[in-house]
Design a protein around this motif. Sequence first.
Motif, PDB file in Angstrom:
ATOM      1  N   GLY A 102      41.104 -11.325  46.023  1.00 16.02           N
ATOM      2  CA  GLY A 102      41.764 -11.064  47.309  1.00 16.02           C
ATOM      3  C   GLY A 102      40.800 -10.816  48.460  1.00 16.02           C
ATOM      4  N   LYS A 103      39.525 -11.235  48.303  1.00 20.17           N
ATOM      5  CA  LYS A 103      38.524 -10.937  49.333  1.00 20.17           C
ATOM      6  C   LYS A 103      38.919 -11.461  50.715  1.00 20.17           C
ATOM      7  CE  LYS A 103      36.043 -12.986  46.597  1.00 20.17           C
ATOM      8  NZ  LYS A 103      35.397 -13.789  45.682  1.00 20.17           N
ATOM      9  N   SER A 104      39.335 -12.732  50.789  1.00 15.29           N
ATOM     10  CA  SER A 104      39.637 -13.308  52.112  1.00 15.29           C
ATOM     11  C   SER A 104      40.868 -12.656  52.739  1.00 15.29           C
ATOM     12  CB  SER A 104      39.879 -14.814  52.009  1.00 15.29           C
ATOM     13  OG  SER A 104      38.837 -15.411  51.318  1.00 15.29           O
ATOM     14  N   LEU A 121      32.267 -16.443  53.986  1.00 13.38           N
ATOM     15  CA  LEU A 121      31.053 -17.235  53.724  1.00 13.38           C
ATOM     16  C   LEU A 121      31.373 -18.626  53.184  1.00 13.38           C
ATOM     17  CD1 LEU A 121      28.515 -14.625  52.233  1.00 13.38           C
ATOM     18  CD2 LEU A 121      28.933 -15.224  54.616  1.00 13.38           C
ATOM     19  N   ASP A 122      32.336 -18.695  52.234  1.00 12.36           N
ATOM     20  CA  ASP A 122      32.683 -20.018  51.686  1.00 12.36           C
ATOM     21  C   ASP A 122      33.200 -20.952  52.776  1.00 12.36           C
ATOM     22  OD1 ASP A 122      31.905 -19.450  49.162  1.00 12.36           O
ATOM     23  OD2 ASP A 122      33.903 -19.252  48.296  1.00 12.36           O
ATOM     24  N   GLN A 123      34.045 -20.372  53.641  1.00 10.98           N
ATOM     25  CA  GLN A 123      34.625 -21.194  54.705  1.00 10.98           C
ATOM     26  C   GLN A 123      33.535 -21.677  55.673  1.00 10.98           C
ATOM     27  OE1 GLN A 123      37.954 -19.121  56.457  1.00 10.98           O
ATOM     28  NE2 GLN A 123      37.974 -20.559  58.170  1.00 10.98           N
ATOM     29  N   PHE A 145      24.531 -25.393  46.161  1.00  7.48           N
ATOM     30  CA  PHE A 145      25.502 -24.490  46.789  1.00  7.48           C
ATOM     31  C   PHE A 145      24.922 -23.075  46.901  1.00  7.48           C
ATOM     32  CE2 PHE A 145      28.707 -21.175  46.167  1.00  7.48           C
ATOM     33  CZ  PHE A 145      29.460 -21.359  47.318  1.00  7.48           C
ATOM     34  N   ARG A 146      24.270 -22.617  45.847  1.00  5.36           N
ATOM     35  CA  ARG A 146      23.722 -21.251  45.852  1.00  5.36           C
ATOM     36  C   ARG A 146      22.646 -21.094  46.938  1.00  5.36           C
ATOM     37  NH1 ARG A 146      27.816 -18.739  43.802  1.00  5.36           N
ATOM     38  NH2 ARG A 146      28.354 -19.440  41.712  1.00  5.36           N
ATOM     39  N   GLU A 147      21.875 -22.158  47.168  1.00  8.91           N
ATOM     40  CA  GLU A 147      20.864 -22.103  48.241  1.00  8.91           C
ATOM     41  C   GLU A 147      21.545 -21.963  49.601  1.00  8.91           C
ATOM     42  OE1 GLU A 147      17.516 -21.801  48.262  1.00  8.91           O
ATOM     43  OE2 GLU A 147      17.839 -21.521  46.114  1.00  8.91           O
ATOM     44  N   GLU A 206      41.226 -25.666  43.144  1.00  7.49           N
ATOM     45  CA  GLU A 206      40.044 -25.771  44.006  1.00  7.49           C
ATOM     46  C   GLU A 206      38.828 -25.000  43.500  1.00  7.49           C
ATOM     47  OE1 GLU A 206      39.733 -27.727  46.813  1.00  7.49           O
ATOM     48  OE2 GLU A 206      41.605 -28.510  45.991  1.00  7.49           O
ATOM     49  N   ARG A 207      38.950 -24.301  42.376  1.00 11.24           N
ATOM     50  CA  ARG A 207      37.838 -23.461  41.919  1.00 11.24           C
ATOM     51  C   ARG A 207      36.986 -24.232  40.913  1.00 11.24           C
ATOM     52  NH1 ARG A 207      41.247 -19.676  44.170  1.00 11.24           N
ATOM     53  NH2 ARG A 207      40.166 -18.073  45.225  1.00 11.24           N
ATOM     54  N   PRO A 208      35.805 -24.745  41.353  1.00 12.92           N
ATOM     55  CA  PRO A 208      35.020 -25.625  40.471  1.00 12.92           C
ATOM     56  C   PRO A 208      34.650 -24.987  39.141  1.00 12.92           C
ATOM     57  CG  PRO A 208      33.773 -25.052  42.472  1.00 12.92           C
ATOM     58  CD  PRO A 208      35.164 -24.549  42.658  1.00 12.92           C
ATOM     59  N   GLN A 225      30.543 -11.347  32.149  1.00  8.99           N
ATOM     60  CA  GLN A 225      29.124 -11.591  32.503  1.00  8.99           C
ATOM     61  C   GLN A 225      28.794 -10.973  33.861  1.00  8.99           C
ATOM     62  OE1 GLN A 225      28.353 -15.833  32.682  1.00  8.99           O
ATOM     63  NE2 GLN A 225      29.424 -16.129  30.750  1.00  8.99           N
ATOM     64  N   ARG A 226      29.759 -11.047  34.770  1.00  9.85           N
ATOM     65  CA  ARG A 226      29.456 -10.625  36.148  1.00  9.85           C
ATOM     66  C   ARG A 226      29.712  -9.151  36.434  1.00  9.85           C
ATOM     67  NH1 ARG A 226      31.583 -15.462  39.951  1.00  9.85           N
ATOM     68  NH2 ARG A 226      30.104 -17.040  39.239  1.00  9.85           N
ATOM     69  N   MET A 227      30.541  -8.550  35.592  1.00 16.22           N
ATOM     70  CA  MET A 227      30.948  -7.159  35.830  1.00 16.22           C
ATOM     71  C   MET A 227      29.764  -6.245  36.144  1.00 16.22           C
ATOM     72  SD  MET A 227      34.155  -6.158  35.509  1.00 16.22           S
ATOM     73  CE  MET A 227      35.230  -5.779  34.165  1.00 16.22           C
TER      74      MET A 227
HETATM   75  C1  S3P Z   1      32.416 -18.925  43.101  1.00 15.10           C
HETATM   76  C2  S3P Z   1      33.493 -18.457  43.797  1.00 15.10           C
HETATM   77  C3  S3P Z   1      34.083 -19.184  44.922  1.00 15.10           C
HETATM   78  C4  S3P Z   1      33.041 -20.142  45.542  1.00 15.10           C
HETATM   79  C5  S3P Z   1      32.437 -21.000  44.506  1.00 15.10           C
HETATM   80  C6  S3P Z   1      31.713 -20.185  43.442  1.00 15.10           C
HETATM   81  C7  S3P Z   1      31.907 -18.110  41.971  1.00 15.10           C
HETATM   82  O1  S3P Z   1      34.547 -18.255  45.892  1.00 15.10           O
HETATM   83  O2  S3P Z   1      32.039 -19.423  46.204  1.00 15.10           O
HETATM   84  O3  S3P Z   1      33.445 -21.751  43.935  1.00 15.10           O
HETATM   85  O4  S3P Z   1      30.782 -18.353  41.514  1.00 15.10           O
HETATM   86  O5  S3P Z   1      32.635 -17.196  41.534  1.00 15.10           O
HETATM   87  P1  S3P Z   1      35.893 -17.353  45.686  1.00 15.10           P
HETATM   88  O6  S3P Z   1      35.473 -16.139  44.924  1.00 15.10           O
HETATM   89  O7  S3P Z   1      36.280 -16.991  47.079  1.00 15.10           O
HETATM   90  O8  S3P Z   1      36.880 -18.204  44.995  1.00 15.10           O
END
Ligand code: S3P
Length: 265
Positions: A102-104, A121-123, A145-147, A206-208, A225-227
């Motif tokens: 729910g960040k956005s 940031l994504d937008q 993308f990360r860069e 839309e989430r790759p 992994q991310r927690m």
């Molecule tokens: C990612 C989350 C996406 C976007 C990209 C990678 C991630 O943003 O930055 O697909 O690594 O979790 P949201 O968290 O806004 O979906």
Amino acid sequence: MGELDMLRNEIDELDRELAEVLEKRMNVVMRIMEAKKRMGIPVFNREREHEVIEKVGSYVENKQFRDEIESILQKIMACSRKIQSEYLFPYHIVLVGFMGSGKSTVAGEMAEMLAKKSVDLDQLIEEKQSSSISDIFKHEGESAFREMEKDLVKDVTAMDETYVISTGGGVVLDEENVLNLKQTGVIVWLKTSAEEIYHRISENKERPLLRDDMSVEKIRSLLEQRMPLYEKAADLVIDTDQKTVKEIGLEIVKKLGSVSNDGEN
Ligand code: S3P
């Protein structure tokens, strides 16, 4: 003196009075803010704004002008919120968390409540690259993308104006991003369970990172992994399960009162 000059003088005088009254009003707003802080009452209360606007509308004799004056007052109230939030939160408010936390949406709510601007940031990456995130992943790969994400974090956090920043879910994977975000911001982790995330984003293609396997199990394994990274980065943790966007926004503002940014936390 001609008629027009006389009228202009009259307007000048009214504008002077208006500026004086507005300045007085803003000073009182700051005193109210201090009093609320001392009493532990929430500073931002939109219900009260509606009451005030209606009351002021009822003072206006000319019905034709009422709507305009009410909308000017709305703007004045937004300025009050801005002055208060610049004073209370003179730093970026950075929202981090897994996809679908729910960040956005929460950033939009916070920006409205605090009259701060929000950046996503994504937008911004999508706009800059004229391409969707999923196409960037597909054609250029995750590391490219990360860069882009890393460069943008540097640029946004260096800006003078303070924003509500909504980040991509993976921003915490890079330690330098976290350091940069912490330099000028307070990091708020929107903590959400795998089940709730699945419930919120399972229809979205839309989430790759979840394109090939959109399941609670996959979400849970990525989340686990991310927690530790979210946990380490966070200055504030907000559980979002079963809460409305408004509730989350108010909780953040309340808790922000107890953390501050000294550029080193
Ligand atoms: C990612 C989350 C996406 C976007 C990209 C990678 C991630 O943003 O930055 O697909 O690594 O979790 P949201 O968290 O806004 O979906």
